[in-house]
Design a protein around this motif. Structure first.
Motif, PDB file in Angstrom:
ATOM      1  N   ALA A  28       0.825  -1.210   0.000  1.00 44.21           N
ATOM      2  CA  ALA A  28       0.000   0.000   0.000  1.00 44.21           C
ATOM      3  C   ALA A  28       0.856   1.255   0.000  1.00 44.21           C
ATOM      4  CB  ALA A  28      -0.925   0.008   1.215  1.00 44.21           C
ATOM      5  N   GLY A  29       0.516   2.195  -0.832  1.00 43.57           N
ATOM      6  CA  GLY A  29       1.171   3.497  -0.847  1.00 43.57           C
ATOM      7  C   GLY A  29       2.533   3.487  -1.502  1.00 43.57           C
ATOM      8  N   GLU A  30       3.104   2.302  -1.751  1.00 40.06           N
ATOM      9  CA  GLU A  30       4.447   2.244  -2.347  1.00 40.06           C
ATOM     10  C   GLU A  30       4.389   1.825  -3.814  1.00 40.06           C
ATOM     11  OE1 GLU A  30       7.210   0.076   0.056  1.00 40.06           O
ATOM     12  OE2 GLU A  30       6.562   1.083   1.897  1.00 40.06           O
ATOM     13  N   SER A  61      -6.159   0.704 -12.432  1.00 41.09           N
ATOM     14  CA  SER A  61      -7.351   0.830 -11.585  1.00 41.09           C
ATOM     15  C   SER A  61      -7.636   2.290 -11.247  1.00 41.09           C
ATOM     16  CB  SER A  61      -7.190   0.002 -10.309  1.00 41.09           C
ATOM     17  OG  SER A  61      -6.168   0.538  -9.486  1.00 41.09           O
ATOM     18  N   HIS A  62      -6.607   3.054 -10.981  1.00 40.41           N
ATOM     19  CA  HIS A  62      -6.765   4.475 -10.687  1.00 40.41           C
ATOM     20  C   HIS A  62      -5.386   5.111 -10.744  1.00 40.41           C
ATOM     21  CE1 HIS A  62      -5.586   2.815  -6.818  1.00 40.41           C
ATOM     22  NE2 HIS A  62      -5.440   4.017  -6.293  1.00 40.41           N
ATOM     23  N   ALA A  63      -5.355   6.435 -10.585  1.00 40.66           N
ATOM     24  CA  ALA A  63      -4.114   7.130 -10.903  1.00 40.66           C
ATOM     25  C   ALA A  63      -3.287   7.538  -9.685  1.00 40.66           C
ATOM     26  CB  ALA A  63      -4.413   8.344 -11.780  1.00 40.66           C
ATOM     27  N   MET A  65      -0.142   7.411  -7.429  1.00 39.31           N
ATOM     28  CA  MET A  65       1.225   7.176  -7.908  1.00 39.31           C
ATOM     29  C   MET A  65       1.678   5.729  -7.700  1.00 39.31           C
ATOM     30  SD  MET A  65       3.692   8.781  -9.424  1.00 39.31           S
ATOM     31  CE  MET A  65       3.979  10.522  -9.089  1.00 39.31           C
ATOM     32  N   ASP A  66       1.238   5.110  -6.580  1.00 41.94           N
ATOM     33  CA  ASP A  66       1.708   3.749  -6.304  1.00 41.94           C
ATOM     34  C   ASP A  66       1.109   2.717  -7.270  1.00 41.94           C
ATOM     35  OD1 ASP A  66      -0.648   4.474  -4.725  1.00 41.94           O
ATOM     36  OD2 ASP A  66      -0.479   2.535  -3.711  1.00 41.94           O
ATOM     37  N   HIS A  67       0.171   3.157  -8.121  1.00 43.02           N
ATOM     38  CA  HIS A  67      -0.419   2.246  -9.110  1.00 43.02           C
ATOM     39  C   HIS A  67      -0.045   2.638 -10.539  1.00 43.02           C
ATOM     40  CE1 HIS A  67      -3.238   0.258  -6.222  1.00 43.02           C
ATOM     41  NE2 HIS A  67      -2.876   1.326  -5.534  1.00 43.02           N
ATOM     42  N   LEU A  68       0.486   3.826 -10.676  1.00 37.72           N
ATOM     43  CA  LEU A  68       0.670   4.410 -12.010  1.00 37.72           C
ATOM     44  C   LEU A  68       2.125   4.749 -12.333  1.00 37.72           C
ATOM     45  CD1 LEU A  68      -0.287   6.027 -14.548  1.00 37.72           C
ATOM     46  CD2 LEU A  68      -0.789   7.937 -13.030  1.00 37.72           C
ATOM     47  N   GLY A 208      -8.829  -3.453  -7.458  1.00 36.34           N
ATOM     48  CA  GLY A 208      -8.148  -2.165  -7.334  1.00 36.34           C
ATOM     49  C   GLY A 208      -8.313  -1.653  -5.917  1.00 36.34           C
ATOM     50  N   ASP A 209      -8.015  -0.375  -5.692  1.00 35.09           N
ATOM     51  CA  ASP A 209      -8.237   0.232  -4.362  1.00 35.09           C
ATOM     52  C   ASP A 209      -9.693   0.655  -4.279  1.00 35.09           C
ATOM     53  OD1 ASP A 209      -5.521  -0.011  -4.137  1.00 35.09           O
ATOM     54  OD2 ASP A 209      -5.120   2.096  -3.649  1.00 35.09           O
ATOM     55  N   THR A 210     -10.357   0.272  -3.233  1.00 36.27           N
ATOM     56  CA  THR A 210     -11.776   0.622  -3.146  1.00 36.27           C
ATOM     57  C   THR A 210     -12.333   0.488  -1.733  1.00 36.27           C
ATOM     58  OG1 THR A 210     -13.975   0.158  -4.080  1.00 36.27           O
ATOM     59  CG2 THR A 210     -12.571  -1.736  -3.673  1.00 36.27           C
ATOM     60  N   MET A 246     -10.656   4.987   2.031  1.00 41.56           N
ATOM     61  CA  MET A 246     -11.483   4.262   1.055  1.00 41.56           C
ATOM     62  C   MET A 246     -10.770   3.004   0.570  1.00 41.56           C
ATOM     63  SD  MET A 246     -13.416   7.439  -0.828  1.00 41.56           S
ATOM     64  CE  MET A 246     -14.924   6.577  -1.210  1.00 41.56           C
ATOM     65  N   HIS A 247     -10.486   2.167   1.556  1.00 42.89           N
ATOM     66  CA  HIS A 247      -9.805   0.904   1.312  1.00 42.89           C
ATOM     67  C   HIS A 247     -10.593  -0.246   1.940  1.00 42.89           C
ATOM     68  CE1 HIS A 247      -6.153   2.212  -0.578  1.00 42.89           C
ATOM     69  NE2 HIS A 247      -5.959   3.147   0.337  1.00 42.89           N
ATOM     70  N   LEU A 248     -10.154  -1.458   1.658  1.00 42.85           N
ATOM     71  CA  LEU A 248     -10.776  -2.637   2.276  1.00 42.85           C
ATOM     72  C   LEU A 248      -9.979  -3.068   3.505  1.00 42.85           C
ATOM     73  CD1 LEU A 248     -11.688  -4.726  -0.914  1.00 42.85           C
ATOM     74  CD2 LEU A 248     -13.198  -3.265   0.448  1.00 42.85           C
ATOM     75  N   VAL A 268      -3.772  -8.373  -1.820  1.00 39.38           N
ATOM     76  CA  VAL A 268      -2.643  -7.508  -2.167  1.00 39.38           C
ATOM     77  C   VAL A 268      -2.808  -6.186  -1.426  1.00 39.38           C
ATOM     78  CG1 VAL A 268      -2.388  -8.575  -4.447  1.00 39.38           C
ATOM     79  CG2 VAL A 268      -3.843  -6.565  -4.214  1.00 39.38           C
ATOM     80  N   HIS A 269      -1.797  -5.302  -1.539  1.00 38.68           N
ATOM     81  CA  HIS A 269      -1.914  -3.934  -1.056  1.00 38.68           C
ATOM     82  C   HIS A 269      -1.968  -3.839   0.475  1.00 38.68           C
ATOM     83  CE1 HIS A 269      -3.460   0.307  -1.181  1.00 38.68           C
ATOM     84  NE2 HIS A 269      -2.854   0.333  -2.348  1.00 38.68           N
ATOM     85  N   ALA A 270      -1.374  -4.804   1.169  1.00 36.95           N
ATOM     86  CA  ALA A 270      -1.263  -4.666   2.626  1.00 36.95           C
ATOM     87  C   ALA A 270      -0.298  -3.529   2.912  1.00 36.95           C
ATOM     88  CB  ALA A 270      -0.739  -5.964   3.233  1.00 36.95           C
TER      89      ALA A 270
HETATM   90 ZN   LIG Z   1      -2.908   2.083  -3.542  1.00 35.62          ZN
END
Ligand SMILES: [Zn+2]
Ligand SMILES: [Zn+2]
Length: 341
Positions: A28-30, A61-63, A65-68, A208-210, A246-248, A268-270
Motif C-alpha cells: 500500500a502506498g508504495e 485501476s486508478h491514478a 502514484m503507487d499504481h501508475l 483495485g483500491d476501493t 477508502m480501502h478494504l 494484495v496492497h497490505a
Molecule cells: Zn494504492
C-alpha cells in the motif's frame, strides 16, 4: 566501521493458480503491479518491473502514484527494447513500419491526463515515445486475447477508480437444440436461425483500491475463479482508517467469503506496517475453513513452499509416464521470476 551495502530490492510475489501465474509487487502506498502472463495482462503499474515489460496491456485501476508511477517507463522500455508484437500497435495509416508499444486501459476520466503526462516527456527527452491509452467506460468490455474480454467495473475510491473482470466468451448450443442431430443443426444455421447463446465465464477479478460496495457482489466477482483483492488493513481497530482512505479491511474480505466462490483469493496492497505473519494470523483466526483459499501475494515463504509442492506433485505425475502430457506448464513468453526459477 564500514557502511553496509544497500538493502536488497523487493522481490516479486509469485503464485501459481493453475492455469494462471499471479506475479508482482504490492505494498500500500508504495507500489502495486500484478501481472498474469497467461492473460497477457497486468493490473496497475506502480513500478515497472522487468517481468511486467512482457505484458502488452496494463489495466489501470486508478491514478494514485503507487499504481501508475511505472507507466511512462513501461511505454518507453517496450519501445526501446522493441518488445511486443504487431497486435497492439497504433495504426497511423501512413504505411510506415509500426512501432511496438503497450496499451494502457483506464477510467475515461483519466485519459486526457495520462496523454498529457506522456506528452510532458517529449520536450524533456526530445523524442516521442509511442503510447496507446484506451479509456474503458464502466460496464464495457475490451478484448485482450481471442475471446477473452476485460470488463471495467466502477468502484469507490478517493479518485476515479475501476475494478476489472476478465471474462471468457463461449458460445453454447441453446437448450432447445441440444438433442438435435448434426445435420439438422447445420440446416437450422443455414436458414439463419441462431442456435447458440453467448456465455460469459468470469476468470479473474481485480478490485483495485476501493471501499466496500455493492459492485463486489456482482457476478463477475462472485463467480470468478480467482479474485485479486486489495486488503490494506488487518488490525481490528483500523476499520476507521480503511473507511477514511477508502480501502478494504480484512473484515470486509471476510464478509465477502460466502459470496466469492473463487478457488483462490489473492490479497494484495497490505500496508508496510503489517507483517505477513500477522496478516496470516488474522486470516486464520477470522476465515475458518476458508483460510486455505486465501493467499497473500507478498507471502514469499508460504508461496514458495506451495509452488515447490506443486512442482513435486507435477514431477511425481510425470514419472507416472502416461501422465506426463498433462503436467501444468507455464506457457507464455514471460519468465517466472528468477527467485522462483
Ligand atoms: Zn494504492
Ligand atoms: Zn489508491
Amino acid at each position: 566501521m564500514l557502511p553496509s551495502p544497500p538493502a536488497r530490492e523487493g522481490q516479486l510475489g509469485f503464485l501459481y493458480l493453475p492455469p494462471y501465474r499471479v506475479q508482482g509487487i504490492s505494498v500500500a502506498g508504495e507500489q502495486t503491479v500484478i501481472q498474469i502472463p497467461e492473460l497477457d495482462l497486468a493490473f496497475d503499474i506502480g513500478q515497472c518491473t522487468r517481468a511486467v515489460l512482457s505484458a502488452p496491456t496494463i489495466a489501470l485501476s486508478h491514478a494514485h502514484m503507487d499504481h501508475l508511477g511505472g507507466l511512462p517507463y513501461w511505454f518507453s522500455q517496450r519501445y526501446f527494447q522493441k518488445i511486443g508484437g504487431e497486435t497492439h500497435m497504433p495504426d497511423k495509416g501512413d504505411g510506415k513500419p509500426r512501432i511496438p508499444v503497450g496499451r494502457c486501459i483506464c477510467h475515461p476520466e483519466l485519459e486526457q491526463h495520462l496523454r498529457g503526462m506522456m506528452r510532458a516527456w517529449e520536450p524533456l527527452e526530445r523524442q516521442k515515445t509511442p503510447f496507446d491509452i484506451v479509456p474503458l467506460a464502466p460496464n464495457s468490455d475490451i478484448e485482450i486475447k481471442n475471446n477473452i474480454m476485460l470488463r471495467a467495473i466502477e468502484t469507490r475510491h478517493t479518485v476515479p477508480s475501476l475494478g476489472y473482470a476478465v471474462l471468457e466468451r463461449r458460445s453454447k448450443l441453446k437448450e432447445e437444440f441440444r438433442d438435435l442431430p448434426q445435420e439438422k443443426l447445420r440446416e437450422l444455421r443455414a436458414s439463419g436461425i441462431d442456435i447458440t447463446r453467448q456465455m460469459e465465464i468470469p476468470l479473474v477479478a481485480y478490485t483495485g483500491d476501493t471501499s466496500p460496495g455493492e459492485f463486489l457482489v456482482r457476478d463477475e466477482f462472485a463467480d470468478a475463479k480467482v479474485v485479486i483483492s486489495e486488503c490494506t488493513f488487518f488490525e481490528p481497530d483500523h476499520n476507521d482508517r480503511a473507511r477514511t482512505g477508502m480501502h478494504l479491511h480484512i473484515d470486509d474480505i471476510i464478509r465477502m467469503l460466502p459470496v466469492w466462490k473463487a478457488e483462490a483469493i489473492v490479497l494484495v496492497h497490505a500496508s508496510r506496517r503489517t507483517t505477513i505473519h500477522y496478516a496470516r494470523e488474522r486470516i486464520e483466526a477470522l476465515a475458518g475453513a476458508d483460510a486455505s483459499r486465501i493467499h497473500l501475494l507478498m507471502d514469499h515463504r508460504s508461496n514458495r513452499a506451495r509452488y515447490e509442492a506443486q512442482v513435486a506433485a507435477a514431477n511425481g505425475a510425470a514419472s507416472g509416464a502416461t501422465k506426463a502430457a498433462e503436467n501444468p506448464r507455464p506457457e507464455s513468453q514471460a519468465e517466472i521470476p528468477e527467485t522462483q526459477a
